[in-house]
Each structure stands twice: as structure tokens, then as C-alpha cells.
Design a protein around this motif. Structure first.
Motif, PDB file in Angstrom:
ATOM      1  N   CYS A  56      18.060  40.110  22.828  1.00 29.54           N
ATOM      2  CA  CYS A  56      17.305  40.958  23.286  1.00 29.54           C
ATOM      3  C   CYS A  56      15.429  41.154  22.560  1.00 29.54           C
ATOM      4  O   CYS A  56      15.963  41.596  21.498  1.00 29.54           O
ATOM      5  N   THR A  57      14.747  41.000  23.503  1.00 33.14           N
ATOM      6  CA  THR A  57      13.197  40.944  22.356  1.00 33.14           C
ATOM      7  C   THR A  57      12.609  42.275  23.724  1.00 33.14           C
ATOM      8  O   THR A  57      13.241  42.993  24.632  1.00 33.14           O
ATOM      9  N   HIS A  58      11.432  42.493  22.785  1.00 33.74           N
ATOM     10  CA  HIS A  58      11.012  43.239  23.594  1.00 33.74           C
ATOM     11  C   HIS A  58       9.181  42.721  22.786  1.00 33.74           C
ATOM     12  O   HIS A  58       9.146  42.006  22.285  1.00 33.74           O
ATOM     13  N   ASP A  59       8.522  43.351  24.049  1.00 33.23           N
ATOM     14  CA  ASP A  59       7.176  42.827  23.988  1.00 33.23           C
ATOM     15  C   ASP A  59       6.325  43.071  22.653  1.00 33.23           C
ATOM     16  O   ASP A  59       6.561  44.237  22.027  1.00 33.23           O
ATOM     17  N   ALA A  60       5.672  42.286  21.928  1.00 33.55           N
ATOM     18  CA  ALA A  60       4.903  42.246  20.816  1.00 33.55           C
ATOM     19  C   ALA A  60       3.462  43.102  20.908  1.00 33.55           C
ATOM     20  O   ALA A  60       2.940  43.125  22.161  1.00 33.55           O
ATOM     21  N   THR A  61       2.506  43.382  19.881  1.00 34.85           N
ATOM     22  CA  THR A  61       1.603  44.339  19.886  1.00 34.85           C
ATOM     23  C   THR A  61       0.709  43.349  20.635  1.00 34.85           C
ATOM     24  O   THR A  61       0.831  42.083  19.933  1.00 34.85           O
ATOM     25  N   GLY A  62      -0.428  43.648  20.803  1.00 30.10           N
ATOM     26  CA  GLY A  62      -1.568  42.751  20.898  1.00 30.10           C
ATOM     27  C   GLY A  62      -1.755  42.429  22.113  1.00 30.10           C
ATOM     28  O   GLY A  62      -0.779  43.464  22.800  1.00 30.10           O
ATOM     29  N   ASP A  63      -2.855  41.343  22.222  1.00 32.43           N
ATOM     30  CA  ASP A  63      -2.661  41.119  24.408  1.00 32.43           C
ATOM     31  C   ASP A  63      -1.324  40.297  24.152  1.00 32.43           C
ATOM     32  O   ASP A  63      -0.542  39.865  25.640  1.00 32.43           O
ATOM     33  N   GLY A  64      -0.180  39.678  23.326  1.00 35.84           N
ATOM     34  CA  GLY A  64       0.631  39.320  23.703  1.00 35.84           C
ATOM     35  C   GLY A  64       0.890  37.681  24.168  1.00 35.84           C
ATOM     36  O   GLY A  64       2.037  36.789  23.970  1.00 35.84           O
ATOM     37  N   GLY A  65      -0.019  36.743  24.486  1.00 39.87           N
ATOM     38  CA  GLY A  65      -0.039  35.955  24.925  1.00 39.87           C
ATOM     39  C   GLY A  65      -0.101  35.075  23.238  1.00 39.87           C
ATOM     40  O   GLY A  65      -0.496  35.253  22.520  1.00 39.87           O
ATOM     41  N   CYS A  66       0.774  33.824  23.443  1.00 38.62           N
ATOM     42  CA  CYS A  66       0.702  33.069  22.155  1.00 38.62           C
ATOM     43  C   CYS A  66       1.070  31.642  23.495  1.00 38.62           C
ATOM     44  O   CYS A  66       1.842  30.945  24.106  1.00 38.62           O
ATOM     45  N   THR A  67       0.715  29.864  22.311  1.00 39.02           N
ATOM     46  CA  THR A  67       0.920  29.029  22.828  1.00 39.02           C
ATOM     47  C   THR A  67       1.922  28.446  21.519  1.00 39.02           C
ATOM     48  O   THR A  67       2.574  27.335  21.739  1.00 39.02           O
ATOM     49  N   SER A  68       2.576  29.130  20.451  1.00 38.89           N
ATOM     50  CA  SER A  68       3.531  29.128  19.395  1.00 38.89           C
ATOM     51  C   SER A  68       3.354  29.614  19.117  1.00 38.89           C
ATOM     52  O   SER A  68       2.933  30.949  19.092  1.00 38.89           O
ATOM     53  N   VAL A  69       4.674  30.020  17.525  1.00 37.68           N
ATOM     54  CA  VAL A  69       5.290  31.400  17.277  1.00 37.68           C
ATOM     55  C   VAL A  69       4.076  31.514  15.769  1.00 37.68           C
ATOM     56  O   VAL A  69       4.265  33.224  15.922  1.00 37.68           O
ATOM     57  N   ASN A  70       3.311  30.629  15.223  1.00 38.27           N
ATOM     58  CA  ASN A  70       2.569  31.074  15.252  1.00 38.27           C
ATOM     59  C   ASN A  70       1.177  32.454  15.203  1.00 38.27           C
ATOM     60  O   ASN A  70       0.471  32.839  14.235  1.00 38.27           O
ATOM     61  N   ASP A  71       1.273  32.195  16.511  1.00 40.99           N
ATOM     62  CA  ASP A  71       0.016  32.484  17.463  1.00 40.99           C
ATOM     63  C   ASP A  71       0.963  34.819  17.392  1.00 40.99           C
ATOM     64  O   ASP A  71      -0.125  34.862  17.484  1.00 40.99           O
ATOM     65  N   CYS A  72       2.085  34.539  17.051  1.00 40.94           N
ATOM     66  CA  CYS A  72       2.116  36.121  17.406  1.00 40.94           C
ATOM     67  C   CYS A  72       3.209  36.082  15.687  1.00 40.94           C
ATOM     68  O   CYS A  72       3.390  37.733  15.435  1.00 40.94           O
TER      69      CYS A  72
ATOM     70  N   GLY B 250       2.568  38.559  12.685  1.00 37.46           N
ATOM     71  CA  GLY B 250       1.690  40.444  12.016  1.00 37.46           C
ATOM     72  C   GLY B 250       2.224  40.946  13.954  1.00 37.46           C
ATOM     73  O   GLY B 250       1.639  42.310  13.430  1.00 37.46           O
ATOM     74  N   ARG B 251       2.603  40.720  14.372  1.00 40.99           N
ATOM     75  CA  ARG B 251       2.598  41.461  15.950  1.00 40.99           C
ATOM     76  C   ARG B 251       3.908  42.534  16.269  1.00 40.99           C
ATOM     77  O   ARG B 251       4.594  42.970  16.806  1.00 40.99           O
ATOM     78  N   CYS B 252       4.546  41.908  15.078  1.00 37.02           N
ATOM     79  CA  CYS B 252       6.619  43.007  15.890  1.00 37.02           C
ATOM     80  C   CYS B 252       6.583  43.979  14.102  1.00 37.02           C
ATOM     81  O   CYS B 252       6.352  43.628  13.043  1.00 37.02           O
ATOM     82  N   GLN B 253       7.026  45.111  14.401  1.00 40.02           N
ATOM     83  CA  GLN B 253       7.002  46.150  13.844  1.00 40.02           C
ATOM     84  C   GLN B 253       7.978  46.236  13.204  1.00 40.02           C
ATOM     85  O   GLN B 253       9.092  45.515  13.641  1.00 40.02           O
ATOM     86  N   HIS B 254       8.426  47.367  12.085  1.00 38.34           N
ATOM     87  CA  HIS B 254       9.564  47.442  11.251  1.00 38.34           C
ATOM     88  C   HIS B 254      10.050  45.598  11.335  1.00 38.34           C
ATOM     89  O   HIS B 254      11.542  45.604  11.223  1.00 38.34           O
ATOM     90  N   PHE B 255       9.639  45.363  10.431  1.00 38.06           N
ATOM     91  CA  PHE B 255      10.351  43.837   9.960  1.00 38.06           C
ATOM     92  C   PHE B 255      10.980  42.747  11.468  1.00 38.06           C
ATOM     93  O   PHE B 255      12.192  42.097  11.248  1.00 38.06           O
ATOM     94  N   GLY B 256      10.466  43.418  12.452  1.00 35.14           N
ATOM     95  CA  GLY B 256      11.545  42.278  13.480  1.00 35.14           C
ATOM     96  C   GLY B 256      10.419  41.029  13.330  1.00 35.14           C
ATOM     97  O   GLY B 256       9.511  40.449  13.291  1.00 35.14           O
ATOM     98  N   ARG B 257      11.206  40.096  14.215  1.00 32.78           N
ATOM     99  CA  ARG B 257      11.157  38.198  13.596  1.00 32.78           C
ATOM    100  C   ARG B 257      10.644  38.575  14.704  1.00 32.78           C
ATOM    101  O   ARG B 257      10.930  38.522  16.243  1.00 32.78           O
ATOM    102  N   TYR B 258       9.042  37.259  15.371  1.00 29.83           N
ATOM    103  CA  TYR B 258       8.657  37.853  16.090  1.00 29.83           C
ATOM    104  C   TYR B 258       8.655  35.250  16.954  1.00 29.83           C
ATOM    105  O   TYR B 258       9.232  34.435  16.175  1.00 29.83           O
ATOM    106  N   HIS B 259       8.891  35.703  18.149  1.00 25.04           N
ATOM    107  CA  HIS B 259       8.875  34.605  18.993  1.00 25.04           C
ATOM    108  C   HIS B 259       7.823  34.523  19.810  1.00 25.04           C
ATOM    109  O   HIS B 259       7.442  35.218  20.756  1.00 25.04           O
ATOM    110  N   CYS B 260       7.674  32.990  20.289  1.00 23.70           N
ATOM    111  CA  CYS B 260       7.560  33.055  21.654  1.00 23.70           C
ATOM    112  C   CYS B 260       7.739  32.390  22.730  1.00 23.70           C
ATOM    113  O   CYS B 260       8.018  31.532  22.205  1.00 23.70           O
TER     114      CYS B 260
END
Length: 83
Positions: free
Chosen positions: A45-61, A63-73
Motif C-alpha cells: 500500500c502506498t500514499h502520495d509523496a509530498t510536493g507536486d508528485g511528478g517523477c521520471t525516476s526514483v531519484n526525483d522522489c 526526500g519526499r516521504c515522511q517518517h522514514f518512508g521508502r519512496y518509489h516512482c
């Protein structure tokens, strides 16, 4: 305390539903505001990241997840999971 955290991670990993696409996830259900995705072969289960949310790769994401969340594009949107 470390032993309890490690044990909890092992138990979750052992019982995680595996997948190759979200269609394979028949046992996993997500709460309100979350979406079901297949991430690294596990129904997640995932939820929206902070910011505009757009990405082309995982590197764009980064620092956008709170509470040590793991980020994905996923499908051009930054999504967060919590492990």
C-alpha cells in the motif's frame, strides 16, 4: 528493543503477499487514501509523496516521504511506503 524490531520485520517479510502486478494481490487491502501497488515483488500500500508528485525516476522522489518512508516512482508519480 532491537530484537523486537528485527523480529517484526522478519514476520512481515515472511507473510508478505508476492506479486508481479497489482492484479496478483488478492489478500492485501489498503486503507482510505492509499493505493495498492506491486513493489519489489510484494503487494504494497502506498500514499502520495509530498510536493507536486511528478517523477521520471526514483531519484526525483528523494526526500519526499515522511517518517522514514521508502519512496518509489510509480506511473510517473512519487509514492511512499512504510516498512
Amino acid at each position: 528493543m532491537k530484537v523486537i524490531v528485527i523480529l517484526a520485520v522478519v514476520v512481515v517479510a515472511a507473510y508478505a503477499e508476492t506479486c508481479t502486478s497489482p492484479a496478483d494481490c488478492s489478500l492485501t487491502s489498503c486503507g482510505s487514501g492509499s493505493e495498492l501497488h506491486c513493489v519489489d515483488g510484494a503487494c504494497t500500500c502506498t500514499h502520495d509523496a509530498t510536493g507536486d508528485g511528478g517523477c521520471t525516476s526514483v531519484n526525483d522522489c528523494h526526500g519526499r516521504c515522511q517518517h522514514f518512508g521508502r519512496y518509489h516512482c510509480i506511473d510517473g508519480r512519487c509514492r511512499c511506503t512504510h516498512f
